[in-house]
Design an enzyme around this catalytic site. Structure first.
Site, mmCIF file in Angstrom:
data_model
loop_
_atom_site.group_PDB
_atom_site.id
_atom_site.type_symbol
_atom_site.label_atom_id
_atom_site.label_comp_id
_atom_site.label_asym_id
_atom_site.label_seq_id
_atom_site.Cartn_x
_atom_site.Cartn_y
_atom_site.Cartn_z
ATOM 1 N N PRO A 1 0.793 -1.241 0.000
ATOM 2 C CA PRO A 1 0.000 0.000 0.000
ATOM 3 C C PRO A 1 0.819 1.281 0.000
ATOM 4 O O PRO A 1 0.257 2.357 -0.157
ATOM 5 C CB PRO A 1 -0.817 -0.115 1.289
ATOM 6 C CG PRO A 1 -0.006 -0.985 2.183
ATOM 7 C CD PRO A 1 0.694 -1.961 1.277
ATOM 8 N N PHE A 2 2.142 1.184 0.178
ATOM 9 C CA PHE A 2 2.970 2.393 0.219
ATOM 10 C C PHE A 2 4.174 2.261 -0.708
ATOM 11 O O PHE A 2 5.302 2.589 -0.342
ATOM 12 C CB PHE A 2 3.404 2.693 1.662
ATOM 13 C CG PHE A 2 2.237 2.931 2.574
ATOM 14 C CD1 PHE A 2 1.551 4.128 2.544
ATOM 15 C CD2 PHE A 2 1.799 1.929 3.427
ATOM 16 C CE1 PHE A 2 0.448 4.342 3.369
ATOM 17 C CE2 PHE A 2 0.699 2.128 4.250
ATOM 18 C CZ PHE A 2 0.024 3.341 4.219
ATOM 19 N N GLU B 1 4.207 -0.366 5.170
ATOM 20 C CA GLU B 1 3.972 0.276 6.467
ATOM 21 C C GLU B 1 3.829 1.789 6.369
ATOM 22 O O GLU B 1 4.647 2.462 5.738
ATOM 23 C CB GLU B 1 5.121 -0.055 7.434
ATOM 24 C CG GLU B 1 4.925 0.528 8.830
ATOM 25 C CD GLU B 1 5.964 0.044 9.843
ATOM 26 O OE1 GLU B 1 5.878 0.440 11.013
ATOM 27 O OE2 GLU B 1 6.855 -0.745 9.452
ATOM 28 N N LYS C 1 4.714 -4.908 13.462
ATOM 29 C CA LYS C 1 5.608 -5.814 14.184
ATOM 30 C C LYS C 1 4.966 -7.188 14.153
ATOM 31 O O LYS C 1 3.878 -7.383 14.679
ATOM 32 C CB LYS C 1 5.821 -5.370 15.642
ATOM 33 C CG LYS C 1 6.963 -4.399 15.803
ATOM 34 C CD LYS C 1 8.294 -5.101 15.642
ATOM 35 C CE LYS C 1 9.423 -4.130 15.311
ATOM 36 N NZ LYS C 1 9.518 -3.860 13.878
#
Length: 435
Positions: free
Chosen positions: A221-222, A239, A255
């Site tokens: 997504p990034f 993230e 995490k």
């Protein structure tokens, strides 16, 4: 001032490829792609920013102050990155490890031309000084012929496959993790994110083809393709570091990692195992507490909340345990102060943050630089959105140096062998793309 036009599109997927190919004529490029993760607080499917009118490029000394001045002065869209080593501007810390990449510590630019893709709509914003180029550029983009070799990944680095080396070999990795465990058992820290570099010298890669291949097999997504002159960031980051939208702040630390399986039942079992893994949950919850504490420094009292705790998200390469922490800030809150009081992100440091950063600096062999820093943008309204630079290939084309790093959280329950295996899982996509 910017001139804005909107266009309706028949094929959004083609336009992504056309925009990327068209952008290669510029020396300053940022491409941000959410890969259609609609549930992840993203405002756009993709953004392209090119051609700097102004830029800020600096070392760590007063880095955040310089960024604040630049952001206020431009009062416009600006795109760029914060390197991990800006920690030295926030705290009395140093970075003396080997740096093969030599990227600036902080870099932002004000683009002349910005493209926002959302569904079937392409919104184009040009500064008035270049608005006469808008129609011609859009026509050129829409008629750009797709280079299939770039996007089918058959040609990615096939003539110059880099020979990847390890900065820390397996036995040495075990020794260093045991030293971290000694710090934890002594009570110096609770958790530390320990990272290692994989690199190649005399490497020649095609940055765009390498990025599209990495994005194709990861679909995060990034995702980011960033160029500044001869330096490239090819990121498949899953993230988010932090986002500001109005008065709401959103942070989504990761995490907890598990591999994928092609077998549906086995893949579901891997999800359940990760969800119920006490060690992974403990890692995640410790970082959530750290993020809550960081956000509280700028938050309206009582507004820090955990929206999601230890939720499993599935990506093409791995399953990840992600939490979502939010807060509210005052309308006149300085946006740079929000970054400064939360940087570096807790998921890439450990807890307590300062002690963990001091210890990992002594044990790691490489200056992190862009890795575990953040890439993103500010809007004219002082909103922002930044990822965490992980699962990323970094390339200095002048030095012919290519690098990717991976890390993992070390806690009291860590087993060095398993931590090393997790690093290899995280490195799999980058190694596959390069080799």
């Amino acid at each position: 001032m910017r001139v804005t036009l909107k266009f309706s599109l028949e094929s959004p997927q083609n336009i992504k490829q056309q925009l990327l190919l068209w952008s290669q004529q510029y020396h300053e490029v940022v491409w941000l792609d959410s890969n259609e993760y609609q549930t992840n607080h993203n405002n756009f499917d993709a953004i392209l920013a090119v051609d700097a009118l102004t830029l800020l490029q600096t070392d760590v000394v007063n880095g955040f102050q310089k960024l604040e001045e630049y952001q206020k002065t431009t009062n416009d869209w600006i795109f760029g990155y914060l390197s991990y080593d800006l920690k030295n501007d926030v705290e009395h810390l140093i970075s003396q490890n080997h740096d093969g990449l030599e990227f600036p510590e902080l870099y932002f630019f004000q683009p002349k031309k910005i493209f926002f893709l959302k569904g079937n709509t392409l919104e184009v914003q040009y500064l008035q000084m270049v608005d006469d180029e808008l129609q011609e550029d859009v026509c050129a983009i829409l008629t750009t012929k797709i280079d299939q070799e770039v996007f089918t990944h058959e040609g990615s680095n096939k003539e110059h496959r880099p020979k990847i080396k390890l900065r820390i070999h397996k036995d040495e990795y075990h020794e260093k993790v045991n030293k971290l465990l000694a710090h934890i058992h002594r009570g110096d820290i609770y958790e530390a994110n320990f990272c290692q570099e994989f690199y190649a010298e005399n490497a020649e890669i095609d940055p765009l083809s390498t990025y599209t291949h990495l994005n194709h097999i990861s679909k995060p997504p990034f995702a980011t393709y960033m160029r500044l002159e001869d330096k490239y960031i090819l990121s498949a980051s899953p993230e988010r570091y932090i986002k500001k939208k109005g008065t709401k702040i959103i942070s989504q630390p990761i995490k907890g990692t598990a591999k994928r399986s092609e077998d549906v039942l086995e893949d579901q079992q891997l999800i359940e195992n990760l969800q119920n893994d006490e060690k992974e949950r403990a890692e995640n919850i410790m970082i959530v507490d750290l993020v809550r504490n960081d956000l509280s420094k700028t938050a309206i009292k009582g507004s820090v909340q955990v929206e999601e705790l230890c939720k499993i998200y599935t990506f093409d390469q791995v399953h990840q345990m992600i939490s979502t922490v939010v807060s509210e800030v005052a309308e006149d809150q300085n946006p740079i102060e929000i970054l400064k009081t939360t940087f570096p992100m807790g998921s890439m440091t450990g807890a307590p943050k300062i002690s963990a950063m001091q210890i990992i600096e002594n044990l790691e062999e490489t200056k992190r630089g862009i890795y575990s820093g953040a890439i993103g943008y500010f809007t004219p309204q002082s909103d922002f959105d930044f990822n965490v630079v992980i699962r990323s290939i970094l390339y200095n084309s002048t030095k012919k140096y290519v690098s990717y790093s991976v890390g993992g959280a070390i806690t009291a329950k860590s087993i060095p062998e398993k931590e090393y295996e997790e690093c290899l899982i995280k490195a799999k996509a980058m190694r596959e793309v390069l080799e």
